[in-house]
Design a protein around this motif. Sequence first.
Motif, PDB file in Angstrom:
ATOM      1  N   PHE A 193      12.598  32.808  29.740  1.00 20.12           N
ATOM      2  CA  PHE A 193      13.880  33.219  30.298  1.00 20.12           C
ATOM      3  C   PHE A 193      15.013  32.340  29.785  1.00 20.12           C
ATOM      4  N   CYS A 194      16.233  32.848  29.943  1.00 17.10           N
ATOM      5  CA  CYS A 194      17.407  32.046  29.629  1.00 17.10           C
ATOM      6  C   CYS A 194      18.554  32.505  30.526  1.00 17.10           C
ATOM      7  N   VAL A 195      19.600  31.700  30.559  1.00 20.84           N
ATOM      8  CA  VAL A 195      20.764  31.982  31.399  1.00 20.84           C
ATOM      9  C   VAL A 195      22.024  31.802  30.560  1.00 20.84           C
ATOM     10  N   LEU A 196      22.922  32.764  30.651  1.00 20.05           N
ATOM     11  CA  LEU A 196      24.215  32.682  29.981  1.00 20.05           C
ATOM     12  C   LEU A 196      25.289  32.398  31.019  1.00 20.05           C
ATOM     13  N   ALA A 197      26.117  31.389  30.771  1.00 18.49           N
ATOM     14  CA  ALA A 197      27.247  31.081  31.648  1.00 18.49           C
ATOM     15  C   ALA A 197      28.522  31.574  30.982  1.00 18.49           C
ATOM     16  N   LEU A 198      29.283  32.383  31.696  1.00 18.25           N
ATOM     17  CA  LEU A 198      30.478  33.002  31.119  1.00 18.25           C
ATOM     18  C   LEU A 198      31.718  32.659  31.932  1.00 18.25           C
ATOM     19  N   ASP A 199      32.853  32.694  31.268  1.00 22.59           N
ATOM     20  CA  ASP A 199      34.137  32.362  31.874  1.00 22.59           C
ATOM     21  C   ASP A 199      34.535  33.444  32.886  1.00 22.59           C
ATOM     22  N   THR A 200      34.672  33.047  34.133  1.00 22.36           N
ATOM     23  CA  THR A 200      34.958  34.009  35.204  1.00 22.36           C
ATOM     24  C   THR A 200      36.288  34.708  34.991  1.00 22.36           C
ATOM     25  N   ARG A 201      37.322  33.936  34.719  1.00 23.32           N
ATOM     26  CA  ARG A 201      38.665  34.518  34.604  1.00 23.32           C
ATOM     27  C   ARG A 201      38.722  35.565  33.491  1.00 23.32           C
ATOM     28  N   LEU A 202      38.215  35.202  32.340  1.00 26.80           N
ATOM     29  CA  LEU A 202      38.279  36.130  31.213  1.00 26.80           C
ATOM     30  C   LEU A 202      37.411  37.360  31.441  1.00 26.80           C
ATOM     31  N   LEU A 203      36.240  37.160  32.020  1.00 21.75           N
ATOM     32  CA  LEU A 203      35.335  38.290  32.257  1.00 21.75           C
ATOM     33  C   LEU A 203      35.944  39.278  33.247  1.00 21.75           C
ATOM     34  N   LEU A 204      36.457  38.772  34.363  1.00 23.32           N
ATOM     35  CA  LEU A 204      37.010  39.677  35.371  1.00 23.32           C
ATOM     36  C   LEU A 204      38.303  40.335  34.892  1.00 23.32           C
ATOM     37  N   ALA A 205      39.099  39.606  34.125  1.00 23.34           N
ATOM     38  CA  ALA A 205      40.335  40.197  33.612  1.00 23.34           C
ATOM     39  C   ALA A 205      40.030  41.344  32.654  1.00 23.34           C
ATOM     40  N   ALA A 206      38.986  41.180  31.853  1.00 16.32           N
ATOM     41  CA  ALA A 206      38.631  42.212  30.873  1.00 16.32           C
ATOM     42  C   ALA A 206      37.946  43.408  31.511  1.00 16.32           C
ATOM     43  N   HIS A 207      37.357  43.220  32.701  1.00 14.96           N
ATOM     44  CA  HIS A 207      36.559  44.294  33.315  1.00 14.96           C
ATOM     45  C   HIS A 207      36.957  44.501  34.781  1.00 14.96           C
ATOM     46  N   SER A 208      38.226  44.288  35.084  1.00 17.40           N
ATOM     47  CA  SER A 208      38.667  44.347  36.481  1.00 17.40           C
ATOM     48  C   SER A 208      38.464  45.717  37.110  1.00 17.40           C
ATOM     49  N   ALA A 209      38.608  46.775  36.338  1.00 16.64           N
ATOM     50  CA  ALA A 209      38.486  48.121  36.911  1.00 16.64           C
ATOM     51  C   ALA A 209      37.055  48.473  37.269  1.00 16.64           C
ATOM     52  N   SER A 210      36.084  47.855  36.594  1.00 16.43           N
ATOM     53  CA  SER A 210      34.682  48.204  36.828  1.00 16.43           C
ATOM     54  C   SER A 210      33.910  47.099  37.545  1.00 16.43           C
ATOM     55  N   ALA A 211      34.576  46.022  37.938  1.00 21.71           N
ATOM     56  CA  ALA A 211      33.902  44.904  38.606  1.00 21.71           C
ATOM     57  C   ALA A 211      33.711  45.196  40.090  1.00 21.71           C
ATOM     58  N   ARG A 212      32.578  44.727  40.627  1.00 25.51           N
ATOM     59  CA  ARG A 212      32.246  44.865  42.035  1.00 25.51           C
ATOM     60  C   ARG A 212      31.754  43.525  42.569  1.00 25.51           C
ATOM     61  N   LEU A 213      31.891  43.326  43.871  1.00 21.41           N
ATOM     62  CA  LEU A 213      31.448  42.090  44.524  1.00 21.41           C
ATOM     63  C   LEU A 213      30.516  42.441  45.672  1.00 21.41           C
ATOM     64  N   THR A 214      29.496  41.615  45.893  1.00 20.78           N
ATOM     65  CA  THR A 214      28.628  41.828  47.040  1.00 20.78           C
ATOM     66  C   THR A 214      28.537  40.568  47.889  1.00 20.78           C
ATOM     67  N   LYS A 215      28.237  40.782  49.142  1.00 26.31           N
ATOM     68  CA  LYS A 215      28.058  39.694  50.097  1.00 26.31           C
ATOM     69  C   LYS A 215      26.599  39.280  50.194  1.00 26.31           C
ATOM     70  N   TYR A 216      25.710  40.157  49.729  1.00 25.02           N
ATOM     71  CA  TYR A 216      24.272  39.927  49.839  1.00 25.02           C
ATOM     72  C   TYR A 216      23.601  40.158  48.488  1.00 25.02           C
ATOM     73  N   ASP A 217      22.420  39.601  48.349  1.00 23.49           N
ATOM     74  CA  ASP A 217      21.592  39.849  47.167  1.00 23.49           C
ATOM     75  C   ASP A 217      21.140  41.306  47.237  1.00 23.49           C
ATOM     76  N   SER A 218      21.680  42.128  46.391  1.00 17.09           N
ATOM     77  CA  SER A 218      21.451  43.569  46.527  1.00 17.09           C
ATOM     78  C   SER A 218      20.068  44.004  46.070  1.00 17.09           C
ATOM     79  N   GLY A 219      19.463  43.258  45.144  1.00 16.63           N
ATOM     80  CA  GLY A 219      18.229  43.723  44.528  1.00 16.63           C
ATOM     81  C   GLY A 219      16.953  43.234  45.167  1.00 16.63           C
ATOM     82  N   SER A 220      17.037  42.503  46.257  1.00 18.50           N
ATOM     83  CA  SER A 220      15.821  41.999  46.907  1.00 18.50           C
ATOM     84  C   SER A 220      15.861  42.302  48.398  1.00 18.50           C
TER      85      SER A 220
END
Length: 225
Positions: free
Chosen positions: A119-146
């Motif tokens: 396995f590996c993990v990629l760390a990405l810049d929050t500001r740039l990522l959300l600015a580029a994908h603001s229309a399609s971004a979603r937030l959750t309060k809980y771990d949705s997949g478990s």
Amino acid sequence: MSEAIIEKITRLRPLLYHFTRIANLASIIRTNSLLSASVLHPQSTGERRTSPVEVPPNNGEASAVLNPHLRIADSMMAEGVSQEEFRWWLNRHVFFWPTARDCRQMLQVYRRREPAGRFCVLALDTRLLLAAHSASARLTKYDSGSSPRFPHRCSYRKSPEMFLPLDRFGSSVRTDTPASVPEIKEVLVDGQVSGVSQLLRAVYSDADEELPADWDHLRQPLEAL
């Protein structure tokens, strides 16, 4: 409005962490994108993946491996929402953890399930990522997949309604969506995240996998996560 929301999130969560497999790096590098399961494998349905699924190369792109779905108790589903419908929704998105701690917990889960997994993990810049994908971004309060350890004690149920559009952060009255930055458990982007090279800040991996020249200085041991 989205700019103020992005700035608020970035102040506390400057990086977003994407958990993946060494086997997927070639595809990520070639496309310079993180692709959702439904983009990688459009024929997939909401059927549960109980083991990793390899998606063969398409149009010259590298192959990719989709993670299995963790088990979710039927009692955790909202009325009128089936497991298959919910997994179909999950498959549409690229997932990020807002803290290294959350990502480490996922890594530990998969290491227990797949001791030989790489396995590996990629760390990405929050500001740039959300600015580029603001229309399609979603937030959750809980771990949705478990599934929580004690489903009967939970006050929420899983459904597409638990995914809050970015521009509604701070204004939603739903108790099953995050109201503050510390409550954000996941950040999702519908479809794909493009321009990974411009967003990437670290690559956590113990493999000697070859990285692009402009990625190599970002390499960190996985245990440093």
